[in-house]
Write an enzyme that holds these catalytic residues in place. Structure first.
Site: not given
Ligand code: IPM
Ligand code: MG
Length: 351
Positions: A135, A186, A218, A242, A246
């Site tokens: 990042y 990884k 993975d 990240d 999710d």
């Molecule tokens: C998160 C989001 C952010 C990230 C984006 C909006 C930059 O996806 O907080 O997980 O990738 O960290």
């Molecule tokens: Mg995110």
């Protein structure tokens, strides 16, 4: 206690408003001040993270953040896009430790895309390193090669010190929970991950009471939907975290339920729902405010040293779920389906 309130874009203002109602109901000496961020910051001053907003965030004891982003900003140069606001806040404030709990509330086990028995009782904590990795690594860019073809490149980069400090956060969190830490990397392919694994193993020697395991990312993605309850605390880098967070959110039924905390070395923090700005449902009073309300609870616990207030908010959320209140994202038939404001009101009433 001074809280910087940064609602941002899309549903941000609606959900943050409900969290503020909940905070007011606590009757604590809280002072709040609001500022634009993300697309709203760009609209107000041409910068997704206006200087005054950054200053407010720096001066506050904690930050309550909504969400940023909107289709109207997608064509702007990267430096002006809403996402730069949250990345900038993380970097400028040194918020390197991102805590993303994924808990399944008994009442919502049926809302998960997975079988209820696979997720019932799930309680995992993903700890994502937030200020390093691909990042922020330099160099990065898009360049033209001699043969005229363009190529894009980013740098995955972690220093020993960065890995060590997030590893300590992981081990300490595990000590307070189920005493199991799974470090995700990884290392079968990446040098960065090899160093990650070596350093986490080294730090682990200081925590003999925590059972440390290592897993490739993975495999972790697969295990999370196979047997998610095998995990207690997961610690991982910025990009893997990240993606995995999710994925983990969907185990709980709705991304609209998950709060997060991003902490610096002194537990000052930024608190935000892990979902985005959802411009498609903005202004319709249908967004789920619970992730933001639960983020406010985390703020009470981690930055403002008010654990009793945190417990109260979390208990109130459990109560409204038990009473059958559901926003559209978690609604099943027979539920009391309510909008954003009514859900906030129900939590306030439960308090
Ligand atoms: C998160 C989001 C952010 C990230 C984006 C909006 C930059 O996806 O907080 O997980 O990738 O960290
Ligand atoms: Mg995110």
């Amino acid at each position: 206690m001074k809280i910087a309130v940064l609602p941002g874009d899309g549903i941000g203002a609606e959900i943050v408003a409900q969290a503020l109602r909940v905070l007011e109901r606590l009757e604590l000496p809280l002072e709040t001040e609001e500022a634009p961020v993300g697309g709203a910051g760009y609209d107000a001053s041409g910068d997704p993270l206006p200087e005054a907003t950054l200053k407010l965030a720096k001066d506050a004891d904690a930050i309550l953040f909504g969400a940023v982003g909107g289709w109207q900003y997608d064509k702007l140069p990267r430096a002006k896009r809403p996402e730069q606001a949250i990345l900038g806040l993380r970097k400028h404030l040194g918020l390197f430790a991102n805590l993303r709990p994924a808990q399944v509330y008994a009442e919502l086990a049926g809302a998960s895309a997975l079988k209820a028995e696979v997720v019932a009782g799930l309680d995992i904590l993903i700890i994502r390193e937030l200020t390093g990795d691909i990042y922020f690594g330099q160099p990065r860019g898009i360049r033209k090669r001699d043969d005229g073809e363009r190529e894009g490149f980013d740098t995955m980069l972690y220093s020993e010190g960065e890995i060590r400090r997030i590893a300590h956060v992981g081990f300490k969190a595990a000590l307070k929970r189920g005493r199991k830490l799974c470090s995700v990397d990884k290392a079968n392919v990446l040098e960065t991950s090899q160093l990650w694994r070596d350093v986490v193993t080294e730090v682990g020697k200081q925590y003999p009471d925590v059972e440390l395991s290592h897993m490739y990312v993975d495999n972790c993605a697969m295990q999370l939907v196979r047997t998610p309850k095998q995990f207690d605390v997961v610690v991982t880098g910025n990009m893997f975290g990240d993606i995995l967070s999710d994925e983990a959110s969907m185990l709980t039924g709705s991304i609209g339920m998950l709060p997060s905390a991003s902490l610096d070395a002194n537990n000052k923090g930024l608190y935000e729902p892990i979902h985005g700005s959802a411009p498609d449902i903005a202004g319709k009073d249908i967004a789920n405010p619970l992730a933001t309300i639960l983020s406010a609870a985390m703020m009470m616990r981690y930055s403002l040293q008010q654990p009793a207030a945190a417990d109260r908010i979390e208990a109130a959320v459990k109560k409204v779920l038990k009473e059958g209140y559901r926003t559209a994202d978690i609604a099943e038939s027979g539920a009391k389906q309510v909008g954003t404001q009514a859900m906030g009101a129900a939590v306030v009433a439960a308090l």
